[in-house]
Scaffold this active site. Structure first.
Site, PDB file in Angstrom:
ATOM      1  N   SER A 177       6.285   2.023  -1.106  1.00 47.38           N
ATOM      2  CA  SER A 177       5.452   0.944  -1.620  1.00 47.38           C
ATOM      3  C   SER A 177       5.203  -0.126  -0.555  1.00 47.38           C
ATOM      4  O   SER A 177       4.640   0.171   0.489  1.00 47.38           O
ATOM      5  CB  SER A 177       6.098   0.356  -2.878  1.00 47.38           C
ATOM      6  OG  SER A 177       5.195  -0.462  -3.572  1.00 47.38           O
ATOM      7  N   ASP A 399      -0.308   8.258  -8.620  1.00 48.64           N
ATOM      8  CA  ASP A 399       0.001   6.833  -8.497  1.00 48.64           C
ATOM      9  C   ASP A 399      -1.288   6.050  -8.302  1.00 48.64           C
ATOM     10  O   ASP A 399      -2.177   6.482  -7.572  1.00 48.64           O
ATOM     11  CB  ASP A 399       0.932   6.620  -7.297  1.00 48.64           C
ATOM     12  CG  ASP A 399       1.211   5.153  -7.005  1.00 48.64           C
ATOM     13  OD1 ASP A 399       1.259   4.357  -7.969  1.00 48.64           O
ATOM     14  OD2 ASP A 399       1.398   4.813  -5.826  1.00 48.64           O
ATOM     15  N   HIS A 456       4.305   6.924  -8.258  1.00 49.46           N
ATOM     16  CA  HIS A 456       4.724   6.010  -7.190  1.00 49.46           C
ATOM     17  C   HIS A 456       6.139   6.312  -6.708  1.00 49.46           C
ATOM     18  O   HIS A 456       6.426   6.242  -5.518  1.00 49.46           O
ATOM     19  CB  HIS A 456       4.650   4.578  -7.741  1.00 49.46           C
ATOM     20  CG  HIS A 456       4.693   3.504  -6.718  1.00 49.46           C
ATOM     21  ND1 HIS A 456       3.695   3.307  -5.792  1.00 49.46           N
ATOM     22  CD2 HIS A 456       5.608   2.526  -6.481  1.00 49.46           C
ATOM     23  CE1 HIS A 456       3.994   2.265  -5.034  1.00 49.46           C
ATOM     24  NE2 HIS A 456       5.160   1.777  -5.427  1.00 49.46           N
TER      25      HIS A 456
END
EC number: 3.4.16.5
Length: 479
Positions: A177, A399, A456
């Protein structure tokens, strides 16, 4: 005479270098060893440690280090950072690829058959200060990309002072991320330190370029059936010109209004931004909710950051004086939070009693964070120019927070020599045989890889595929 004049300063420099690692030596970390970890039916056969590393200034960054279940002496050291900015890397340990995973009761830990420490020594670092159990003596938690890179670098140097037996091991920097910013900025510092045996870096669903992330997200949303023809047609009319679309920082009023609508659908409507096809934990959320005297917000601020209402909303919250809690959308953090705030667990992890409760994300760290880089292009080009590091960018393909298309565009934009054309990569699932796990394309020293059906948090959604990918990455095998 000239040599004699230089000799005392050289001695002084050597003394200072030795003093920087004065507490080190094998066994210096014994006080950080976790002797008994609550929640396990059986204590692990591998060693693990929890304590603090010195960051920049008065910052103290909490670490949890799990030794390899294979052979710690020969296994690589892998740093793991979760993102946010402002979220804890213990989420990676307890819910993604750690040796044990927290169960819904918030008490029990179960061993993870696909743990990354099966083949590596993994260092989970809570960064920056203010996140999780990390703190700063001066209680100053406003920071930025450059300061965080330097503080993480200082902590990594302190780790090798504390664990000198690992100095010669191969070192890999990994994360997820917003670690798409953390990892390459840190790697540029580490590559200049010959005492560290840096071999490569891997980033999962990383934020590599705000512009490419925003531009690709609109296409992702439309072609996954989220926007509809009316909105898509309006976006094409007001945000695009001569087959070029700007969904990132377009000032045209109708385009801005359209992008506000896209942002709501993707991030606030009840869809799970981290996995389009997963349910939203707790049901369809409201934009803001209250829990007792606390305002709970769910926007980490990484998509469509140029939309004016977002900036106004963030600053209003900061000035409000209200108690605010940041809780990522559609995620249930209760189990991890209950476990890590148990007094027996905190004691086992050597957490100072005066520290506040552990939360997955820290609102103040996030809202005050200064994002200095819009793209990681220059950092990756610097790393690639060394022609010796193995680099992997991988993405779960469902994601929406950091979608696969944006990262693929980013890797393409680096203009490296193509070595392997885009192809499926396979995982052996035993009785069901080899299956396509996603797609990969390889350039000179860098690869881009997707994990089919993962969101994610790739190791949470597809643990076996994630471990297979990780093993091939570390061992320099074809994906």
């Amino acid at each position: 005479m000239f040599r004699a004049a230089l000799w005392p300063p050289v001695l002084l420099l050597l003394q200072l270098l030795l003093l920087a690692c004065a507490p080190g030596g094998e066994g210096a970390h014994d006080q950080d060893e976790i002797r008994f970890l609550p929640g396990l039916a059986k204590q692990p056969s591998f060693r693990q440690y929890s304590g603090y590393l010195k960051g920049s200034g008065s910052k103290r960054l909490h670490y949890w280090f799990v030794e390899s279940q294979k052979d710690p002496k020969s296994s690589p050291v892998v740093l793991w950072l979760n993102g946010g900015p402002g979220c804890s890397s213990l989420d990676g340990l307890l819910t993604e690829h750690g040796p044990f995973l927290i169960q819904p009761d918030g008490v029990t830990l179960e061993y993870n058959p696909y743990s990354w420490n099966l083949i590596a020594n993994v260092l989970y670092l809570e960064s920056p200060a203010g996140v999780g159990f990390s703190y700063s003596d001066d209680k100053s938690y406003a920071t930025n990309d450059t300061e965080v890179a330097q503080s993480n670098f200082e902590a990594l140097k302190d780790f090798f002072c504390l664990f000198p037996e690992y100095k010669g091991n191969e070192l890999f920097l990994t994360g997820e991320s917003y670690a798409g910013i953390y990892i390459p900025t840190l790697a540029v510092l580490v590559m200049q330190d010959p005492s560290m045996n840096l071999q490569g870096l891997a980033v999962g669903n990383g934020l590599s370029s705000y512009e490419q992330n925003d531009n690709s997200l609109v296409y992702f949303a439309y072609y996954h059936g989220l926007l509809g023809n009316r909105l898509w047609s309006s976006l094409q009319t007001h945000c695009c010109s001569q087959n070029q679309c700007n969904f990132h920082d377009n000032k045209e009023p109708e385009c801005v209004a359209n992008l506000q609508e896209v942002s709501h659908i993707v991030a606030s409507s009840g869809l799970n931004i981290y996995n389009l096809y997963a349910p939203c934990a707790g049901g369809v959320p409201s934009h803001v909710r209250h829990e007792k005297d606390t305002v709970v917000v769910q926007d980490l601020g990484n998509i469509f950051t140029r939309l004016p209402l977002k900036r106004v909303w963030h600053q209003t919250l900061l000035r409000s004086g209200e108690k605010v809690h940041l809780d990522p959308p559609c995620t249930n953090t209760t189990a991890a939070s209950n476990y890590l705030n148990d007094p027996h667990v905190r004691k086992a992890l050597h957490i100072p009693e005066q520290l506040p409760r552990w939360d997955l994300c820290n609102f103040l760290v996030n809202i005050q964070y200064r994002r200095l880089y819009q793209s990681m292009c220059s950092q990756y080009l610097k790393l690639l120019s060394a022609q010796k590091y193995r680099i992997l960018l991988y993405n779960g393909d469902v994601d929406m927070a950091c979608n696969f298309m944006g990262d693929e565009w980013f890797v393409d934009s680096l203009n490296q020599k193509m070595e392997v054309q885009r192809r499926p990569w396979l995982v052996d699932y035993g009785e069901s045989g080899e299956q396509i796990a996603g797609f990969v394309k390889e350039f000179s020293h860098i690869a881009f890889l997707t994990i089919k059906g993962a969101g994610h948090m790739v190791p949470t959604d597809k643990p076996q595929a994630a471990l297979t990918m990780f093993s091939r990455f570390l061992n320099r095998q074809p994906y």
